[in-house]
Design a protein around this motif. Structure first.
Motif, short mmCIF file in Angstrom:
data_model
loop_
_atom_site.label_atom_id
_atom_site.label_comp_id
_atom_site.label_asym_id
_atom_site.label_seq_id
_atom_site.Cartn_x
_atom_site.Cartn_y
_atom_site.Cartn_z
N PRO A 141 66.55 -21.56 -7.06
CA PRO A 141 66.32 -23.01 -7.16
C PRO A 141 67.35 -23.72 -8.04
O PRO A 141 67.66 -24.89 -7.81
CB PRO A 141 64.91 -23.11 -7.74
CG PRO A 141 64.61 -21.78 -8.32
CD PRO A 141 65.38 -20.79 -7.53
N LEU A 142 67.88 -23.02 -9.05
CA LEU A 142 68.87 -23.64 -9.92
C LEU A 142 70.18 -23.91 -9.18
O LEU A 142 70.90 -24.85 -9.49
CB LEU A 142 69.15 -22.75 -11.13
CG LEU A 142 68.02 -22.61 -12.15
CD1 LEU A 142 68.49 -21.80 -13.33
CD2 LEU A 142 67.52 -23.98 -12.60
N GLU A 143 70.48 -23.09 -8.18
CA GLU A 143 71.68 -23.32 -7.37
C GLU A 143 71.59 -24.68 -6.69
O GLU A 143 72.59 -25.39 -6.56
CB GLU A 143 71.85 -22.21 -6.34
CG GLU A 143 73.11 -22.35 -5.51
CD GLU A 143 73.20 -21.30 -4.41
OE1 GLU A 143 74.31 -21.10 -3.89
OE2 GLU A 143 72.16 -20.71 -4.07
N ARG A 144 70.38 -25.05 -6.27
CA ARG A 144 70.19 -26.36 -5.63
C ARG A 144 70.16 -27.48 -6.67
O ARG A 144 70.65 -28.57 -6.42
CB ARG A 144 68.88 -26.36 -4.83
CG ARG A 144 68.87 -25.38 -3.67
CD ARG A 144 67.64 -25.57 -2.80
NE ARG A 144 66.41 -25.22 -3.50
CZ ARG A 144 65.89 -23.99 -3.53
NH1 ARG A 144 66.51 -22.99 -2.90
NH2 ARG A 144 64.77 -23.75 -4.18
N GLU A 145 69.62 -27.18 -7.85
CA GLU A 145 69.47 -28.20 -8.89
C GLU A 145 70.80 -28.54 -9.56
O GLU A 145 71.04 -29.69 -9.93
CB GLU A 145 68.49 -27.69 -9.95
CG GLU A 145 68.19 -28.68 -11.05
CD GLU A 145 67.26 -28.08 -12.09
OE1 GLU A 145 67.37 -28.45 -13.27
OE2 GLU A 145 66.42 -27.23 -11.72
N ARG A 146 71.68 -27.54 -9.72
CA ARG A 146 72.96 -27.74 -10.41
C ARG A 146 74.12 -27.26 -9.55
O ARG A 146 74.79 -26.28 -9.88
CB ARG A 146 72.94 -27.00 -11.75
CG ARG A 146 72.03 -27.58 -12.79
CD ARG A 146 72.43 -28.99 -13.21
NE ARG A 146 73.80 -29.07 -13.71
CZ ARG A 146 74.13 -28.86 -14.97
NH1 ARG A 146 73.21 -28.56 -15.86
NH2 ARG A 146 75.37 -28.96 -15.36
N PRO A 147 74.40 -27.91 -8.44
CA PRO A 147 75.48 -27.47 -7.56
C PRO A 147 76.86 -27.53 -8.21
O PRO A 147 77.79 -26.87 -7.75
CB PRO A 147 75.39 -28.43 -6.37
CG PRO A 147 74.69 -29.64 -6.91
CD PRO A 147 73.73 -29.11 -7.92
N ASP A 148 76.99 -28.30 -9.29
CA ASP A 148 78.29 -28.39 -9.98
C ASP A 148 78.68 -27.07 -10.64
O ASP A 148 79.86 -26.84 -10.92
CB ASP A 148 78.24 -29.48 -11.05
CG ASP A 148 77.09 -29.29 -12.04
OD1 ASP A 148 75.93 -29.17 -11.59
OD2 ASP A 148 77.36 -29.26 -13.26
N LEU A 149 77.71 -26.18 -10.88
CA LEU A 149 77.98 -24.91 -11.55
C LEU A 149 78.23 -23.77 -10.58
O LEU A 149 78.68 -22.69 -10.98
CB LEU A 149 76.81 -24.53 -12.46
CG LEU A 149 76.43 -25.52 -13.56
CD1 LEU A 149 75.24 -25.00 -14.35
CD2 LEU A 149 77.62 -25.78 -14.48
N PHE A 150 77.95 -24.00 -9.30
CA PHE A 150 78.02 -22.93 -8.32
C PHE A 150 79.05 -23.22 -7.23
O PHE A 150 79.31 -24.38 -6.89
CB PHE A 150 76.65 -22.76 -7.62
CG PHE A 150 75.58 -22.21 -8.52
CD1 PHE A 150 75.27 -20.86 -8.51
CD2 PHE A 150 74.87 -23.05 -9.37
CE1 PHE A 150 74.28 -20.34 -9.33
CE2 PHE A 150 73.87 -22.55 -10.19
CZ PHE A 150 73.57 -21.19 -10.17
#
Length: 246
Positions: free
Chosen positions: A231-240
């Motif tokens: 879920p964090l991949e969707r929440e913070r796409p700037d990091l992935f």
């Protein structure tokens, strides 16, 4: 909701987020490498952020050569991207790399736990209990970075108990990008306490000398990472990295 890891380094700018070289051991080049690697792994340098070599040279008091060598090593580790005519950037997190690293780590640690449960000594059990007591204190203080250090020490101890001296290094190499991603989930409410409970379950299995219980406890513990990260991949796409990027 994702929170930023609690670290004073987040409030600083540029190379001042690096730890000084006297905190590390080895040759000058190796100490520069370790300082940069630590900053990247703890997210003091954020995924996608530019690395300014002149700032690093000035702050650490070294010439360009050891910094360039350290950056080259970090590129080999997959922690930085060197883009011609653009600069050097902290590599964004790759879920493909994270899944691969998790797969390798899980295979190694499950096998190690199964073996260690059959041969662990009383002295080794005492070492693990002491480590867990210190983990409990750090959870009470909400000291995420201190907890991460003891977490890593516990895993290294378990691997060393197999009697295979190269195993911790092999596991750590596969875990580099995964370790960085773990920094994102420790601030999630309740995750420190849950991780501590997972560690207690591993110790309980060792105390019972139960290889299958140890294997299951390690598997459950390691698989929590992807549960939180997806879920964090969707929440913070700037990091992935997004699909199609490399």
């Amino acid at each position: 909701m994702l929170q930023e890891p609690k670290s004073g380094s987040q409030e600083l700018n540029g190379a001042s987020r690096l730890l000084p070289l006297d905190r590390f051991k080895g040759t000058l080049g190796n100490r520069v490498y370790q300082s940069l690697q630590h900053a990247i792994l703890t997210l003091a340098y954020r995924p996608g952020e530019i690395i300014r070599k002149p700032e690093i040279c000035d702050f650490l008091g070294v010439s360009r050569s050891p910094v360039a060598d350290a950056v080259a090593r970090l590129a080999t580790d997959g922690l930085v991207d060197i883009v011609p005519q653009a600069g050097t950037f902290v590599a964004r997190l790759s879920m493909t790399d994270i899944r691969e690293g998790s797969f390798i780590r899980e295979a190694i640690e499950m096998a190690a736990a199964e073996l260690v449960a059959t041969q662990i000594t009383d002295d080794q059990l005492r070492e693990l209990r002491r480590n867990l007591l210190m983990q409990e204190a750090l959870v009470s203080d909400d000291d995420q970075q201190g907890f991460m250090q003891l977490d890593g020490q516990m895993h290294d101890m378990i691997l060393s108990y197999t009697g295979f001296p190269r195993l911790p290094h092999v596991s750590q190499t596969a875990w580099l990008n995964v370790h960085r991603a773990r920094q994102l989930i420790l601030p999630v409410e309740g995750r420190l306490q849950a991780t501590l409970e997972e560690h207690r379950a591993i110790l309980t299995a060792f105390e019972a000398h139960d290889p299958q219980a140890a294997r299951r406890a390690v598997q459950h513990h390691l698989r929590q990472l992807l549960t939180y990260l997806q879920p964090l991949e969707r929440e913070r796409p700037d990091l992935f990295l997004t699909q199609g990027q490399s």
